[in-house]
Design an enzyme around this catalytic site. Structure first.
Site, PDB file in Angstrom:
ATOM      1  N   HIS A 178      -4.666   6.118  -1.243  1.00 46.34           N
ATOM      2  CA  HIS A 178      -5.282   6.019   0.079  1.00 46.34           C
ATOM      3  C   HIS A 178      -4.273   6.273   1.200  1.00 46.34           C
ATOM      4  O   HIS A 178      -4.671   6.467   2.346  1.00 46.34           O
ATOM      5  CB  HIS A 178      -5.899   4.638   0.242  1.00 46.34           C
ATOM      6  CG  HIS A 178      -7.317   4.645   0.734  1.00 46.34           C
ATOM      7  ND1 HIS A 178      -8.129   5.760   0.777  1.00 46.34           N
ATOM      8  CD2 HIS A 178      -8.094   3.628   1.209  1.00 46.34           C
ATOM      9  CE1 HIS A 178      -9.321   5.430   1.257  1.00 46.34           C
ATOM     10  NE2 HIS A 178      -9.320   4.150   1.534  1.00 46.34           N
ATOM     11  N   TYR A 215       0.806  -1.223   0.000  1.00 46.06           N
ATOM     12  CA  TYR A 215       0.000   0.000   0.000  1.00 46.06           C
ATOM     13  C   TYR A 215       0.842   1.277   0.000  1.00 46.06           C
ATOM     14  O   TYR A 215       0.291   2.374  -0.059  1.00 46.06           O
ATOM     15  CB  TYR A 215      -0.953   0.011   1.199  1.00 46.06           C
ATOM     16  CG  TYR A 215      -1.935  -1.131   1.174  1.00 46.06           C
ATOM     17  CD1 TYR A 215      -2.924  -1.199   0.200  1.00 46.06           C
ATOM     18  CD2 TYR A 215      -1.856  -2.162   2.109  1.00 46.06           C
ATOM     19  CE1 TYR A 215      -3.823  -2.260   0.168  1.00 46.06           C
ATOM     20  CE2 TYR A 215      -2.753  -3.223   2.084  1.00 46.06           C
ATOM     21  CZ  TYR A 215      -3.730  -3.261   1.115  1.00 46.06           C
ATOM     22  OH  TYR A 215      -4.619  -4.301   1.080  1.00 46.06           O
ATOM     23  N   ASN A 217     -14.434   6.211   4.468  1.00 47.41           N
ATOM     24  CA  ASN A 217     -14.631   5.194   5.505  1.00 47.41           C
ATOM     25  C   ASN A 217     -13.714   5.369   6.716  1.00 47.41           C
ATOM     26  O   ASN A 217     -14.108   5.055   7.836  1.00 47.41           O
ATOM     27  CB  ASN A 217     -14.471   3.791   4.918  1.00 47.41           C
ATOM     28  CG  ASN A 217     -15.638   3.432   4.019  1.00 47.41           C
ATOM     29  OD1 ASN A 217     -16.747   3.934   4.196  1.00 47.41           O
ATOM     30  ND2 ASN A 217     -15.398   2.575   3.049  1.00 47.41           N
ATOM     31  N   TYR A 260      -5.746  -0.662   9.331  1.00 46.92           N
ATOM     32  CA  TYR A 260      -6.323  -0.506   7.999  1.00 46.92           C
ATOM     33  C   TYR A 260      -7.314   0.649   8.052  1.00 46.92           C
ATOM     34  O   TYR A 260      -7.900   0.965   9.084  1.00 46.92           O
ATOM     35  CB  TYR A 260      -6.955  -1.794   7.440  1.00 46.92           C
ATOM     36  CG  TYR A 260      -5.892  -2.809   7.093  1.00 46.92           C
ATOM     37  CD1 TYR A 260      -5.231  -2.759   5.867  1.00 46.92           C
ATOM     38  CD2 TYR A 260      -5.524  -3.781   8.007  1.00 46.92           C
ATOM     39  CE1 TYR A 260      -4.228  -3.660   5.555  1.00 46.92           C
ATOM     40  CE2 TYR A 260      -4.519  -4.693   7.712  1.00 46.92           C
ATOM     41  CZ  TYR A 260      -3.867  -4.614   6.479  1.00 46.92           C
ATOM     42  OH  TYR A 260      -2.866  -5.496   6.185  1.00 46.92           O
ATOM     43  N   ASP A 305      -6.612  11.284   2.436  1.00 49.65           N
ATOM     44  CA  ASP A 305      -6.844  11.470   0.998  1.00 49.65           C
ATOM     45  C   ASP A 305      -8.287  11.859   0.720  1.00 49.65           C
ATOM     46  O   ASP A 305      -9.185  11.499   1.482  1.00 49.65           O
ATOM     47  CB  ASP A 305      -6.531  10.162   0.257  1.00 49.65           C
ATOM     48  CG  ASP A 305      -7.444   9.024   0.698  1.00 49.65           C
ATOM     49  OD1 ASP A 305      -8.303   8.599  -0.094  1.00 49.65           O
ATOM     50  OD2 ASP A 305      -7.304   8.542   1.851  1.00 49.65           O
TER      51      ASP A 305
END
Length: 192
Positions: free
Chosen positions: A19, A14, A112, A64, A91
């Site tokens: 993100h 990642y 989220n 996460y 972001d």
């Protein structure tokens, strides 16, 4: 004391994805301050620094993105930090790549990670620095887009944005959120 949290996802796969803009800003901030964000605590990587005489905790949740609130709540409880002193960097697909938007409070706007923080803190009254990563292309899955890497053309724009966002965070702590908003909430050249 301030708690400065940059949102992202842990793991090599990642790194430098859209993100993980929040992690990128925290790393740039840590470099500026000579801080180390490696202590494992509160389901996060943590570091300590001082900005303008003010103690700050730098936090990169390792839960996460969609569970970021767990880590931020644990750290806020431990350090007894009120929501208005928790600055979250993340972001935003509704802003052009590199554009910043700073707010003293607000809704999750479909993000989220922010939904999780609002749920765990029980309020949306915490300041935030949103870093634009651009709108997803039509017919592309949102998860694929935000977990994707920046294009060659976006990389330089994002490098500059990450540095500016780190400056904005420092300004927010030293001068207040309103001052940072006035300095950094503007359109980039040629953007509507």
């Amino acid at each position: 004391m301030f708690l400065i949290a940059g949102l992202g996802n842990p793991g090599k796969e990642y790194e430098n994805t859209r993100h993980n803009a929040g992690f990128m800003v925290l790393d740039a901030l840590a470099d500026k301050l000579g801080a180390d964000i490696s202590e494992k605590k509160h389901k996060a990587l943590c570091g300590r620094a001082v900005i303008g005489g003010q103690k700050v905790i730098l936090l990169k949740p390792q839960t996460y993105m969609n569970s970021s609130g767990e880590s931020i709540r644990a750290a806020a409880d431990y350090y007894k930090v009120d929501p208005e002193d928790i600055l979250v960097v993340y972001d935003d697909i509704s802003l052009a790549p590199g554009q910043l938007r700073i707010r003293a409070k607000g809704s999750a706007g479909g993000h989220n990670g922010i939904k999780s923080i609002i749920a765990h803190l029980g309020t949306q009254e915490f300041p935030r620095v949103r870093v634009g990563v651009g709108e997803k292309p039509p017919r592309m899955d949102l998860a694929d887009y935000v977990l994707g890497h920046f294009s060659q053309g976006e990389r330089k724009i994002m490098e500059d944005a990450v540095k500016e966002a780190a400056d904005a965070v420092m300004e927010a702590v030293e001068e207040g959120i309103d001052h940072a908003m006035n300095s950094h909430n503007r359109k980039k050249d040629g953007q509507a």
